[in-house]
Design an enzyme around this catalytic site. Structure first.
Site, short mmCIF file in Angstrom:
data_model
loop_
_atom_site.label_atom_id
_atom_site.label_comp_id
_atom_site.label_asym_id
_atom_site.label_seq_id
_atom_site.Cartn_x
_atom_site.Cartn_y
_atom_site.Cartn_z
N ASN A 7 0.86 -1.18 0.00
CA ASN A 7 0.00 0.00 0.00
C ASN A 7 0.90 1.24 0.00
O ASN A 7 1.44 1.62 1.03
CB ASN A 7 -0.90 -0.02 1.25
N TRP A 8 1.04 1.83 -1.18
CA TRP A 8 1.95 2.96 -1.31
C TRP A 8 1.35 4.26 -0.77
O TRP A 8 2.00 5.30 -0.77
CB TRP A 8 2.35 3.14 -2.79
N LYS A 9 0.10 4.21 -0.37
CA LYS A 9 -0.61 5.39 0.17
C LYS A 9 -0.41 6.58 -0.78
O LYS A 9 -0.42 6.38 -1.99
CB LYS A 9 -0.13 5.67 1.60
N HIS A 94 -9.74 1.47 5.13
CA HIS A 94 -8.45 1.67 5.80
C HIS A 94 -8.65 2.67 6.95
O HIS A 94 -9.43 3.60 6.83
CB HIS A 94 -7.42 2.20 4.79
N GLU A 96 -6.97 5.07 7.93
CA GLU A 96 -6.74 6.47 7.57
C GLU A 96 -7.99 7.07 6.93
O GLU A 96 -8.31 8.23 7.13
CB GLU A 96 -5.52 6.58 6.65
N GLU A 166 -5.32 -4.49 11.05
CA GLU A 166 -4.33 -3.42 11.20
C GLU A 166 -4.64 -2.63 12.47
O GLU A 166 -5.44 -1.68 12.42
CB GLU A 166 -4.38 -2.48 10.00
N GLY A 172 2.31 2.81 10.95
CA GLY A 172 3.26 3.91 10.79
C GLY A 172 4.00 4.30 12.06
O GLY A 172 4.68 5.32 12.09
N SER A 212 3.41 -1.54 10.65
CA SER A 212 4.86 -1.53 10.89
C SER A 212 5.53 -2.85 10.53
O SER A 212 6.49 -3.26 11.20
CB SER A 212 5.17 -1.11 12.34
N GLY A 233 2.78 -0.80 4.47
CA GLY A 233 2.73 0.62 4.11
C GLY A 233 4.14 1.15 3.87
O GLY A 233 4.72 0.96 2.80
N GLY A 234 4.70 1.78 4.88
CA GLY A 234 6.01 2.45 4.78
C GLY A 234 7.09 1.61 4.11
O GLY A 234 7.82 2.11 3.24
#
Ligand code: 13P
Length: 259
Positions: A7-9, A94, A96, A166, A172, A212, A233-234
């Site tokens: 997930n490159w957001k 998600h 976010e 999640e 993150g 994470s 993610g990151g």
């Protein structure tokens, strides 16, 4: 099988996405066994990334979608539009989007229903906040979110559903959940899915962990049977990190083949 979803957001533009997609696919090269890969770039990069992904075994995912097919919904993207772009998966609910854009369980449910209607694999995100965890409400929160998202869903034999657990506090933050906590919650989610979809065949739903995940901790999660994959993610926009995660999944799959 183990699935790794990137997930490159909103972290990469079109040009960067193209480069990152190439690098991401290279992590599969030369492997005897590979995990399934799904790349979720920002909307604007979907069609360019599709051209790269189309020549591989990887799937293409969107990070969100609206539930209507067309109409006066400025700024929204419909399930049909995603399908036209070659999208196979879609991340829904998600945290976010729930926290920053007001997505409710009801909205997530409408999206899940429409995704399935359009033959997209929904990746339904659920998870508790730090406060809820402290108050030992994890199972209740996870159950409520999952049941709401699946309201009215009739699973056809060709449908696949993914659930990403999640925990909000792990996203993150650099602090992943412990493997034992993840196993416990995944078992609970598998149990709920088994109850809701009694007739489902094995493999019709999978439960992934996100929060994470990095090259260091991925193996610990992926080697567990309850963990069907990871949502990253990151670390998915840092190619060396991502390579390490793919490597971890490959090692797990190889070990399972020989045992
Ligand atoms: P991080 O891997 O950056 O914690 O993000 C997890 C996530 O939100 C994936 O959807």
């Amino acid at each position: 099988m183990k699935t790794i979803i990137a997930n490159w957001k909103m972290n990469v533009g079109v040009r960067e996405s193209v480069a990152l997609a190439r690098g991401t696919l290279l992590t599969l090269r030369g492997r005897k066994v590979s995990p399934a890969l799904v790349i979720c770039p920002p909307f604007v990069a979907l069609s360019e990334v599709r051209k790269i992904v189309a020549r591989s075994s990887a799937g293409l995912g969107a990070q969100n979608m609206f539930w209507e097919q067309s109409g006066a919904y400025t700024g929204e993207t419909s399930p049909r539009m995603l399908q036209e772009l070659g999208v196979s998966h879609v991340i829904l609910g998600h945290s976010e989007r729930r926290a920053l854009f007001g997505e409710t369980d009801e909205m997530v449910n409408k999206k899940v229903l429409q995704a399935l209607e359009q033959k997209l694999v929904p990746i339904i995100c659920i998870g508790e906040s730090a406060d809820q965890r402290r108050e030992e409400q994890t199972q209740q929160v996870v159950r409520d979110q999952l049941m709401a998202a699946l309201q009215g869903v009739r699973l056809k034999s060709s449908d696949t559903i993914m659930v990403a657990y999640e925990p909000l506090w792990a996203i993150g933050s650099g602090v992943a959940a412990t493997v034992s906590d993840v196993i416990e919650t995944h078992r609970f989610i598998h149990l709920l899915l088994g109850q809701v979809f009694e007739q489902a065949a094995p493999g019709q739903f999978s439960v992934l962990y996100g929060g994470s995940v990095d090259a260091e901790n991925a193996y610990g999660f992926l080697r567990e049977d309850e963990v069907n994959g990871v949502l990253v993610g990151g670390a998915s926009v840092k190619i060396n990190q991502f390579k390490g995660i793919v490597q971890a999944a490959a090692e797990v799959l190889e070990a399972k083949q020989t045992s």
